[in-house]
Design a protein around this motif. Structure first.
Motif, PDB file in Angstrom:
ATOM      1  N   GLU A   1       0.822  -1.205   0.000  1.00 36.07           N
ATOM      2  CA  GLU A   1       0.000   0.000   0.000  1.00 36.07           C
ATOM      3  C   GLU A   1       0.864   1.267   0.000  1.00 36.07           C
ATOM      4  O   GLU A   1       0.464   2.308  -0.532  1.00 36.07           O
ATOM      5  CB  GLU A   1      -0.926   0.014   1.228  1.00 36.07           C
ATOM      6  CG  GLU A   1      -1.940  -1.123   1.271  1.00 36.07           C
ATOM      7  CD  GLU A   1      -3.059  -0.945   0.255  1.00 36.07           C
ATOM      8  OE1 GLU A   1      -2.934  -0.102  -0.648  1.00 36.07           O
ATOM      9  OE2 GLU A   1      -4.066  -1.659   0.370  1.00 36.07           O
TER      10      GLU A   1
ATOM     11  N   VAL B   1       0.163   4.074  -3.278  1.00 34.22           N
ATOM     12  CA  VAL B   1      -0.187   5.488  -3.159  1.00 34.22           C
ATOM     13  C   VAL B   1       0.247   6.280  -4.388  1.00 34.22           C
ATOM     14  O   VAL B   1      -0.455   7.200  -4.844  1.00 34.22           O
ATOM     15  CB  VAL B   1       0.481   6.071  -1.888  1.00 34.22           C
ATOM     16  CG1 VAL B   1       0.466   7.596  -1.915  1.00 34.22           C
ATOM     17  CG2 VAL B   1      -0.237   5.574  -0.646  1.00 34.22           C
TER      18      VAL B   1
ATOM     19  N   TYR C   1      -1.755   7.494  -7.749  1.00 32.01           N
ATOM     20  CA  TYR C   1      -2.682   8.627  -7.826  1.00 32.01           C
ATOM     21  C   TYR C   1      -1.959   9.923  -7.464  1.00 32.01           C
ATOM     22  O   TYR C   1      -1.143   9.954  -6.539  1.00 32.01           O
ATOM     23  CB  TYR C   1      -3.858   8.416  -6.858  1.00 32.01           C
ATOM     24  CG  TYR C   1      -4.525   7.071  -7.014  1.00 32.01           C
ATOM     25  CD1 TYR C   1      -5.328   6.792  -8.107  1.00 32.01           C
ATOM     26  CD2 TYR C   1      -4.338   6.075  -6.053  1.00 32.01           C
ATOM     27  CE1 TYR C   1      -5.936   5.549  -8.247  1.00 32.01           C
ATOM     28  CE2 TYR C   1      -4.942   4.828  -6.186  1.00 32.01           C
ATOM     29  CZ  TYR C   1      -5.740   4.576  -7.285  1.00 32.01           C
ATOM     30  OH  TYR C   1      -6.328   3.355  -7.423  1.00 32.01           O
TER      31      TYR C   1
ATOM     32  N   GLU D   1      -4.655  13.655  -3.557  1.00 32.36           N
ATOM     33  CA  GLU D   1      -4.752  13.068  -2.217  1.00 32.36           C
ATOM     34  C   GLU D   1      -6.128  12.461  -1.973  1.00 32.36           C
ATOM     35  O   GLU D   1      -6.258  11.457  -1.273  1.00 32.36           O
ATOM     36  CB  GLU D   1      -4.472  14.147  -1.163  1.00 32.36           C
ATOM     37  CG  GLU D   1      -3.005  14.443  -0.942  1.00 32.36           C
ATOM     38  CD  GLU D   1      -2.281  13.308  -0.232  1.00 32.36           C
ATOM     39  OE1 GLU D   1      -2.677  12.937   0.876  1.00 32.36           O
ATOM     40  OE2 GLU D   1      -1.325  12.772  -0.812  1.00 32.36           O
TER      41      GLU D   1
ATOM     42  N   ARG E   1      -6.455   8.873  -2.686  1.00 28.76           N
ATOM     43  CA  ARG E   1      -5.609   7.986  -1.879  1.00 28.76           C
ATOM     44  C   ARG E   1      -6.220   7.651  -0.528  1.00 28.76           C
ATOM     45  O   ARG E   1      -5.652   6.879   0.243  1.00 28.76           O
ATOM     46  CB  ARG E   1      -4.250   8.647  -1.625  1.00 28.76           C
ATOM     47  CG  ARG E   1      -3.439   8.935  -2.887  1.00 28.76           C
ATOM     48  CD  ARG E   1      -2.231   9.794  -2.547  1.00 28.76           C
ATOM     49  NE  ARG E   1      -1.330   9.980  -3.676  1.00 28.76           N
ATOM     50  CZ  ARG E   1      -0.281  10.795  -3.658  1.00 28.76           C
ATOM     51  NH1 ARG E   1      -0.029  11.498  -2.555  1.00 28.76           N
ATOM     52  NH2 ARG E   1       0.493  10.907  -4.708  1.00 28.76           N
TER      53      ARG E   1
ATOM     54  N   ILE F   1      -6.499   3.992   0.526  1.00 26.29           N
ATOM     55  CA  ILE F   1      -5.203   3.392   0.828  1.00 26.29           C
ATOM     56  C   ILE F   1      -4.750   3.810   2.217  1.00 26.29           C
ATOM     57  O   ILE F   1      -4.261   2.985   3.003  1.00 26.29           O
ATOM     58  CB  ILE F   1      -4.157   3.809  -0.226  1.00 26.29           C
ATOM     59  CG1 ILE F   1      -4.530   3.227  -1.586  1.00 26.29           C
ATOM     60  CG2 ILE F   1      -2.763   3.359   0.181  1.00 26.29           C
ATOM     61  CD1 ILE F   1      -3.619   3.673  -2.719  1.00 26.29           C
ATOM     62  N   TYR F   2      -4.907   5.075   2.550  1.00 21.73           N
ATOM     63  CA  TYR F   2      -4.476   5.556   3.858  1.00 21.73           C
ATOM     64  C   TYR F   2      -5.256   4.884   4.984  1.00 21.73           C
ATOM     65  O   TYR F   2      -4.689   4.552   6.031  1.00 21.73           O
ATOM     66  CB  TYR F   2      -4.653   7.076   3.937  1.00 21.73           C
ATOM     67  CG  TYR F   2      -3.744   7.855   3.020  1.00 21.73           C
ATOM     68  CD1 TYR F   2      -2.438   7.437   2.784  1.00 21.73           C
ATOM     69  CD2 TYR F   2      -4.181   9.014   2.384  1.00 21.73           C
ATOM     70  CE1 TYR F   2      -1.596   8.155   1.942  1.00 21.73           C
ATOM     71  CE2 TYR F   2      -3.346   9.740   1.551  1.00 21.73           C
ATOM     72  CZ  TYR F   2      -2.052   9.301   1.326  1.00 21.73           C
ATOM     73  OH  TYR F   2      -1.225  10.011   0.502  1.00 21.73           O
TER      74      TYR F   2
END
Length: 466
Positions: free
Chosen positions: A23, A27, A30, A33, A36, A39-40
């Motif tokens: 992961e 990131v 893309y 933000e 993302r 993913i975060y």
């Protein structure tokens, strides 16, 4: 039952770590933000599960459930850090914060396993450092005069290092720290950041030959003080950061070649002058010939790394305490032995993803001063990672530096957290630049449209007159 849980946990922890490392690079698919966020969120959950799984193993292995209270305090601090950074600075980069929290959690796990007392001390330092780091992005974002303090940075850095040289105490043959009211400081760690600010400020306006020579003189003073203090690991970091920042600022490969040549010559001189450098080089070349003397650390480190296998022996199943200074200089070897080579490789990948994000932010910044700061901090961080892991795995001679955020060491942890916080402030600067670009673009587009309308109206008026 405990045996099955411990054995199964090795594979679970490694799987979770592998997913987190994946992961960390996903990131970069893309640019925005907002795309993302998923993913975060997954990263945060994976970090929490890795941390929880490791402490459950610690409790099962020791039979002491009181470790869960320590785990709870850690989890609160780490989770609050990740959430608060996003809430207070919504325009900051969450990958950097998530990776920071993961590395801290791994450090807590390994230090708890190695020395509970030092783990508690590290936790207190981390909590205080995070509280201090929370305000740094605000100042980096708001204070616009930082680029004008070129010689202030130079003076502060040189004086701080000179104070250690004069008043510092010897630690294993090197003058690297001094104590005030029972609290030990290692100023060279903080001076790393000040040094990057000096170079960025000096090189952002002009990269003339005279300016490069002036910065070389100041950098040389920094390095020479560290050499006299016998803090050769820090001296190497300062020199490397200087060479790469000058190369990037000037885009002149001759400076890079000159730096490599000068560094090689300086290394040869250091080998001749310092006995402990000769011992470390000999231990690197053939540690087995003096396994009971100079080569003891590196041989024990190699034994630890090799004995762990892909998935590790499990927490409390290895013998990392056989490595001197394992909690500081050789913590990577302890990670590889008990959590596995796969876990250790993923740890390296997470560090690399931090560096890549630093570079990504640097490239996208328009202001040359901020661009050089992001680049310089990225080089400082990844080169220290390289020195620590390379030294512990016999890839290079030992330098005596710590693994950022993972190893035991208050000054190192504080400095790295400040570095990460500065880069978060630079993210906000970048967002401002992007907003300004969009606003300027809209204004230019509006002017072009008004100009076209005016020209069209003029042509229409001319036709009516005819």
């Amino acid at each position: 039952m405990e045996l099955y849980i411990t054995e199964l946990s090795k594979y679970v922890i490694n799987l979770l770590m592998a997913l987190y490392a994946y992961e960390s690079f996903a990131v970069f698919r893309y640019k925005e933000e907002s795309r993302r966020n998923g993913i975060y969120t997954r990263q945060l959950l994976l970090m929490l599960f890795i941390h929880f799984s490791c402490f459950m193993v610690i409790c099962f292995e020791t039979g002491d459930m009181s470790y869960l209270f320590f785990y709870a305090f850690q989890q609160i601090v780490l989770f609050a850090t990740a959430v608060l950074f996003h809430m207070v600075y919504p325009r900051a980069n969450r990958l950097i914060v998530n990776n920071m929290c993961l590395l801290l959690s791994i450090g807590f796990v390994m230090l708890t396993r190695l020395s509970y007392e030092r783990a508690v001390k590290q936790f207190v330092i981390v909590a205080i450092s995070i509280a201090a780091a929370m305000v740094i992005p605000f100042f980096i974002h708001k204070l616009k005069f930082l680029k004008s303090l070129t010689w202030v940075y130079a003076a502060v850095g040189i004086v701080a290092l000179a104070v250690v040289l004069i008043l510092g105490r010897y630690t294993y043959g090197s003058k690297i720290s001094f104590s005030v009211a029972g609290v030990t400081f290692q100023p060279s760690e903080i001076v790393k950041i000040i040094f990057v600010f000096f170079l960025a400020s000096a090189l952002c306006e002009t990269t003339s030959f005279l300016q490069v020579c002036l910065t070389a003189a100041v950098a040389g003073v920094h390095v020479m003080i560290l050499v006299v203090s016998k803090d050769l690991g820090s001296a190497l970091i300062f020199f490397t950061v200087y060479v790469f920042m000058v190369f990037v600022a000037t885009n002149n490969p001759l400076y890079l070649l000159a730096g490599i040549g000068g560094g090689s010559a300086a290394a040869a001189v250091a080998y001749r002058l310092f006995g402990h450098v000769q011992v470390r080089v000999q231990a690197w070349r053939d540690p087995w010939s003096e396994i009971d003397v100079g080569g003891y650390q590196i041989t024990q480190s190699l034994f630890a790394i090799s004995s762990g296998g892909w998935f590790g022996l499990g927490l409390f199943e290895g013998t990392p305490q056989s490595i001197p200074f394992v909690e500081a200089d050789f913590i990577f070897s302890a990670v590889a032995e008990e959590l596995g080579i796969l876990f250790a490789m993923c740890l390296i990948l997470v560090c690399i993803s931090c560096f890549m994000m630093f570079m990504n932010i640097s490239v996208r910044l328009k202001d040359r001063f901020y661009q050089l700061i992001a680049f310089g901090l990225g080089v400082t961080y990844i080169f220290q990672v390289f020195l620590t892991i390379g030294g512990g795995s016999k890839f290079i001679p030992l330098t005596g530096v710590t693994l950022p955020l993972v190893s035991y060491g208050g000054s190192s942890v504080l400095t790295t957290l400040v570095m990460f916080a500065i880069v978060e402030g630079l993210c906000m600067v970048r967002k401002d630049e992007e907003t300004e670009e969009r606003r300027t673009g809209k204004m230019r587009k509006g002017k072009r449209e008004r100009k076209k309308k005016a020209e069209g109206a003029g042509k229409t008026g001319g036709m009516e007159e005819k």
